[in-house]
Design an enzyme around this catalytic site. Structure first.
Site, PDB file in Angstrom:
ATOM      1  N   ILE A 126      27.418   8.593  35.852  1.00 52.05           N
ATOM      2  CA  ILE A 126      27.242  10.036  36.070  1.00 52.05           C
ATOM      3  C   ILE A 126      26.771  10.691  34.771  1.00 52.05           C
ATOM      4  O   ILE A 126      25.929  11.592  34.782  1.00 52.05           O
ATOM      5  CB  ILE A 126      28.547  10.692  36.581  1.00 52.05           C
ATOM      6  CG1 ILE A 126      29.062   9.944  37.813  1.00 52.05           C
ATOM      7  CG2 ILE A 126      28.306  12.158  36.927  1.00 52.05           C
ATOM      8  CD1 ILE A 126      30.409  10.421  38.312  1.00 52.05           C
TER       9      ILE A 126
ATOM     10  N   TYR B 124      30.536   2.158  25.287  1.00 55.91           N
ATOM     11  CA  TYR B 124      29.797   1.145  26.055  1.00 55.91           C
ATOM     12  C   TYR B 124      30.719   0.126  26.726  1.00 55.91           C
ATOM     13  O   TYR B 124      30.314  -0.998  26.991  1.00 55.91           O
ATOM     14  CB  TYR B 124      28.740   0.442  25.171  1.00 55.91           C
ATOM     15  CG  TYR B 124      27.898   1.438  24.411  1.00 55.91           C
ATOM     16  CD1 TYR B 124      27.144   2.382  25.092  1.00 55.91           C
ATOM     17  CD2 TYR B 124      27.909   1.479  23.020  1.00 55.91           C
ATOM     18  CE1 TYR B 124      26.409   3.345  24.411  1.00 55.91           C
ATOM     19  CE2 TYR B 124      27.176   2.439  22.326  1.00 55.91           C
ATOM     20  CZ  TYR B 124      26.439   3.363  23.036  1.00 55.91           C
ATOM     21  OH  TYR B 124      25.720   4.314  22.354  1.00 55.91           O
TER      22      TYR B 124
ATOM     23  N   SER C 190      38.831  13.994  39.922  1.00 56.44           N
ATOM     24  CA  SER C 190      38.544  13.116  41.059  1.00 56.44           C
ATOM     25  C   SER C 190      39.268  13.561  42.314  1.00 56.44           C
ATOM     26  O   SER C 190      40.413  14.014  42.262  1.00 56.44           O
ATOM     27  CB  SER C 190      38.991  11.699  40.691  1.00 56.44           C
ATOM     28  OG  SER C 190      39.043  10.890  41.841  1.00 56.44           O
TER      29      SER C 190
ATOM     30  N   TYR D  70      45.033   5.388  38.533  1.00 61.61           N
ATOM     31  CA  TYR D  70      43.781   6.081  38.203  1.00 61.61           C
ATOM     32  C   TYR D  70      43.883   7.558  38.615  1.00 61.61           C
ATOM     33  O   TYR D  70      43.642   8.463  37.810  1.00 61.61           O
ATOM     34  CB  TYR D  70      42.588   5.406  38.903  1.00 61.61           C
ATOM     35  CG  TYR D  70      41.371   6.302  38.952  1.00 61.61           C
ATOM     36  CD1 TYR D  70      40.677   6.609  37.793  1.00 61.61           C
ATOM     37  CD2 TYR D  70      40.954   6.867  40.156  1.00 61.61           C
ATOM     38  CE1 TYR D  70      39.591   7.471  37.823  1.00 61.61           C
ATOM     39  CE2 TYR D  70      39.865   7.729  40.197  1.00 61.61           C
ATOM     40  CZ  TYR D  70      39.186   8.020  39.026  1.00 61.61           C
ATOM     41  OH  TYR D  70      38.123   8.884  39.068  1.00 61.61           O
TER      42      TYR D  70
ATOM     43  N   LYS E 173      44.182  11.146  36.281  1.00 58.19           N
ATOM     44  CA  LYS E 173      43.301  12.328  36.377  1.00 58.19           C
ATOM     45  C   LYS E 173      44.133  13.583  36.665  1.00 58.19           C
ATOM     46  O   LYS E 173      43.861  14.659  36.128  1.00 58.19           O
ATOM     47  CB  LYS E 173      42.251  12.116  37.474  1.00 58.19           C
ATOM     48  CG  LYS E 173      41.167  11.128  37.091  1.00 58.19           C
ATOM     49  CD  LYS E 173      40.244  11.713  36.033  1.00 58.19           C
ATOM     50  CE  LYS E 173      39.171  10.741  35.584  1.00 58.19           C
ATOM     51  NZ  LYS E 173      38.317  11.265  34.528  1.00 58.19           N
TER      52      LYS E 173
ATOM     53  N   ARG F 130      43.112  -2.643  49.889  1.00 57.52           N
ATOM     54  CA  ARG F 130      43.212  -2.636  48.425  1.00 57.52           C
ATOM     55  C   ARG F 130      44.400  -1.759  48.054  1.00 57.52           C
ATOM     56  O   ARG F 130      44.514  -0.639  48.557  1.00 57.52           O
ATOM     57  CB  ARG F 130      41.903  -2.051  47.878  1.00 57.52           C
ATOM     58  CG  ARG F 130      41.746  -2.098  46.384  1.00 57.52           C
ATOM     59  CD  ARG F 130      40.342  -1.674  45.964  1.00 57.52           C
ATOM     60  NE  ARG F 130      40.059  -0.286  46.286  1.00 57.52           N
ATOM     61  CZ  ARG F 130      38.932   0.346  45.942  1.00 57.52           C
ATOM     62  NH1 ARG F 130      37.996  -0.295  45.274  1.00 57.52           N
ATOM     63  NH2 ARG F 130      38.739   1.601  46.257  1.00 57.52           N
TER      64      ARG F 130
HETATM   65  N1  UFG Z   1      35.615  -0.770  49.311  1.00 60.60           N
HETATM   66  C1  UFG Z   1      35.417  -1.955  49.977  1.00 60.60           C
HETATM   67  N2  UFG Z   1      34.910  -3.001  49.282  1.00 60.60           N
HETATM   68  C2  UFG Z   1      34.591  -2.928  47.952  1.00 60.60           C
HETATM   69  C3  UFG Z   1      34.810  -1.705  47.278  1.00 60.60           C
HETATM   70  C4  UFG Z   1      35.333  -0.646  47.988  1.00 60.60           C
HETATM   71  O1  UFG Z   1      35.690  -2.061  51.177  1.00 60.60           O
HETATM   72  O2  UFG Z   1      34.136  -3.934  47.363  1.00 60.60           O
HETATM   73  C5  UFG Z   1      36.114   0.392  50.070  1.00 60.60           C
HETATM   74  C6  UFG Z   1      37.392   1.009  49.515  1.00 60.60           C
HETATM   75  O3  UFG Z   1      38.517   0.358  50.035  1.00 60.60           O
HETATM   76  C7  UFG Z   1      37.249   2.470  49.966  1.00 60.60           C
HETATM   77  C8  UFG Z   1      35.738   2.705  49.920  1.00 60.60           C
HETATM   78  O4  UFG Z   1      35.150   1.420  49.967  1.00 60.60           O
HETATM   79  O5  UFG Z   1      37.665   2.618  51.298  1.00 60.60           O
HETATM   80  C9  UFG Z   1      35.276   3.411  48.663  1.00 60.60           C
HETATM   81  O6  UFG Z   1      35.790   2.722  47.527  1.00 60.60           O
HETATM   82  P1  UFG Z   1      35.210   2.925  46.056  1.00 60.60           P
HETATM   83  O7  UFG Z   1      35.904   1.934  45.178  1.00 60.60           O
HETATM   84  O8  UFG Z   1      33.713   2.887  46.084  1.00 60.60           O
HETATM   85  O9  UFG Z   1      35.613   4.410  45.694  1.00 60.60           O
HETATM   86  P2  UFG Z   1      37.054   5.120  45.753  1.00 60.60           P
HETATM   87  O10 UFG Z   1      37.125   5.886  47.027  1.00 60.60           O
HETATM   88  O11 UFG Z   1      38.130   4.187  45.392  1.00 60.60           O
HETATM   89  O12 UFG Z   1      36.878   6.216  44.631  1.00 60.60           O
HETATM   90  C10 UFG Z   1      36.921   5.877  43.277  1.00 60.60           C
HETATM   91  C11 UFG Z   1      37.469   7.069  42.565  1.00 60.60           C
HETATM   92  C12 UFG Z   1      36.528   8.228  42.638  1.00 60.60           C
HETATM   93  C13 UFG Z   1      35.190   7.824  42.186  1.00 60.60           C
HETATM   94  C14 UFG Z   1      34.727   6.640  43.004  1.00 60.60           C
HETATM   95  C15 UFG Z   1      33.380   6.146  42.588  1.00 60.60           C
HETATM   96  O13 UFG Z   1      38.691   7.464  43.144  1.00 60.60           O
HETATM   97  O14 UFG Z   1      36.991   9.255  41.786  1.00 60.60           O
HETATM   98  O15 UFG Z   1      35.657   5.580  42.850  1.00 60.60           O
HETATM   99  O16 UFG Z   1      33.419   5.788  41.259  1.00 60.60           O
HETATM  100  F1  UFG Z   1      34.325   8.849  42.361  1.00 60.60           F
END
Ligand code: UFG
Length: 359
Positions: A16, A37, A129, A153, A157, A296
């Site tokens: 971002i 980094y 977040s 996490y 926040k 997860r």
């Molecule tokens: N998911 C999968 N497989 C994966 C990764 C994620 O099924 O390999 C699912 C998760 O269980 C969830 C959805 O996809 O239902 C989204 O998961 P993300 O890990 O992409 O994102 P989150 O909702 O966990 O959000 C987190 C933080 C946010 C941030 C976001 C993106 O809570 O603040 O990651 O960085 F914006």
């Protein structure tokens, strides 16, 4: 209205952060980037320059928790405002290593606040977040919905927001805008900038992109027994370009008002994991292989934003839909199959020379 001209962007090399740097440079801001980094590459700076048509003024290799190094950055530049992205952001990792999450996210924020206070810098845009809302029973989520973080996490926040709120209450010279992002994804439409996580991606969209180009075999879907129509988690995905635009508006407006103000940044519509898998398959022209696994730890069923406050306040509206998010993420991955680090792009290689060594 006074517009801050010189802005410190912590985590400016990240996903971002880099898109926001382009947006701010395109609108005349001078930028000082601070990054370690740990989940980004200094090679991004040549791409930022190429995309925005002008460079970041200075880059400092600093761990956000190191207040002495941070202090030297503020000594060297006359800083008007700060955008604070630098943080760890993987839900799963935070459940395995909570101390690291509090140390970086909370410790980094308090170090930054101390240095800002010492240098008379009081305007801050903070990366918060949607995950702070946790297992909410009512959607869409408004800024006054209760915070019930379900993982370290999210809790880190939320802790930062409480600290910022106290700082604004007792040091009224501080003005803080906390932006609660829902799920930022996608990439710059040029294909020059995108999400380039180190190692195996922790988030869904970059994982899908790597499966799409054959770098990974199959997506793991974390749980299909949630109380959602198809059983998979629902999130409010938002294009990173829209998130970057919101940061520019936040900086334009941070001087107005007082104290701490909080805004949701989401598109206002929910997409399940399987719906995103299908949308990505449509973008790349073939189905994405996946296998369902267990939930997860720390995840919740659904998070969808009510972003009407920021629309009312600054006229911000997301411009990109899910198809564009998938198209742009795929374009970046195809043009940069191994991200910035293994890129043969000569402009990218030259960027290493611009970057200062650790402080
Ligand atoms: N998911 C999968 N497989 C994966 C990764 C994620 O099924 O390999 C699912 C998760 O269980 C969830 C959805 O996809 O239902 C989204 O998961 P993300 O890990 O992409 O994102 P989150 O909702 O966990 O959000 C987190 C933080 C946010 C941030 C976001 C993106 O809570 O603040 O990651 O960085 F914006």
């Amino acid at each position: 209205m006074r517009t801050p001209s010189t802005v410190v962007v912590t985590g400016g090399a990240g996903f971002i952060g880099s898109h926001t740097c382009v947006e701010l440079l395109e609108h005349g801001y001078e930028l000082i980037v601070v990054d370690d980094y740990s989940n980004s590459s200094p090679r991004v700076f040549s791409r930022i320059q190429r995309t925005a048509g002008r460079p970041v003024h200075a880059v400092h290799w600093v761990d956000i928790r190191d207040r002495h190094a941070l202090s030297r950055v503020f000594d060297r530049h006359s800083v008007d405002a700060v955008v604070h992205f630098a943080a760890k952001k993987a839900v799963g990792e935070s459940t395995r290593n909570p101390v690291e999450y509090y140390d970086t996210n909370v410790g980094g924020t308090t170090a930054l606040l101390q240095v800002m206070q010492d240098h008379g810098v009081h305007d801050l845009v903070f990366s918060s977040s949607c995950s702070i809302y946790g297992d909410a029973d009512r959607m869409p989520l408004r800024e006054n919905s209760p915070a019930r973080p379900t993982n370290p996490y999210a809790a880190s926040k939320w802790t930062c927001e409480r600290i910022l709120s106290d700082v604004c209450r007792f040091r009224p010279e501080f003005r803080v805008l906390s932006l609660r992002y829902f799920n930022p994804v996608g990439a710059h439409p040029s294909g020059l900038l995108g999400e380039d996580p180190r190692g195996r991606p922790a988030n869904l969209m970059p994982y899908l992109a790597q499966v799409a180009i054959g770098r990974r075999e199959s997506l793991r879907v974390f749980g299909d027994d949630y109380p959602t129509p198809d059983g998979t988690g629902i999130r409010d995905y938002i294009h990173v370009m829209d998130v970057a635009a919101a940061h520019r508006l936040a900086l334009d407006h941070v001087h107005e008002g007082t104290g701490m103000r909080v805004f949701n940044l989401g598109a206002g519509s929910g997409t399940s994991v399987l719906e995103l898998v299908a949308a990505f398959g449509a973008a790349c022209g073939r189905p994405i292989p996946y296998a369902v696994e267990g939930r997860r730890p720390g995840d919740v069923a659904a998070l969808v934003a009510d972003s009407s406050a920021v629309a009312r306040e600054w006229g911000w509206q997301p411009k990109y839909g899910v198809a564009a998010m998938c198209r742009d993420a795929l374009r970046f991955q195809r043009l940069n199959p191994f991200g910035y680090e293994d890129s043969a792009d000569p402009v990218a290689v030259a960027a290493g020379a611009d970057v200062q060594t650790p402080e």
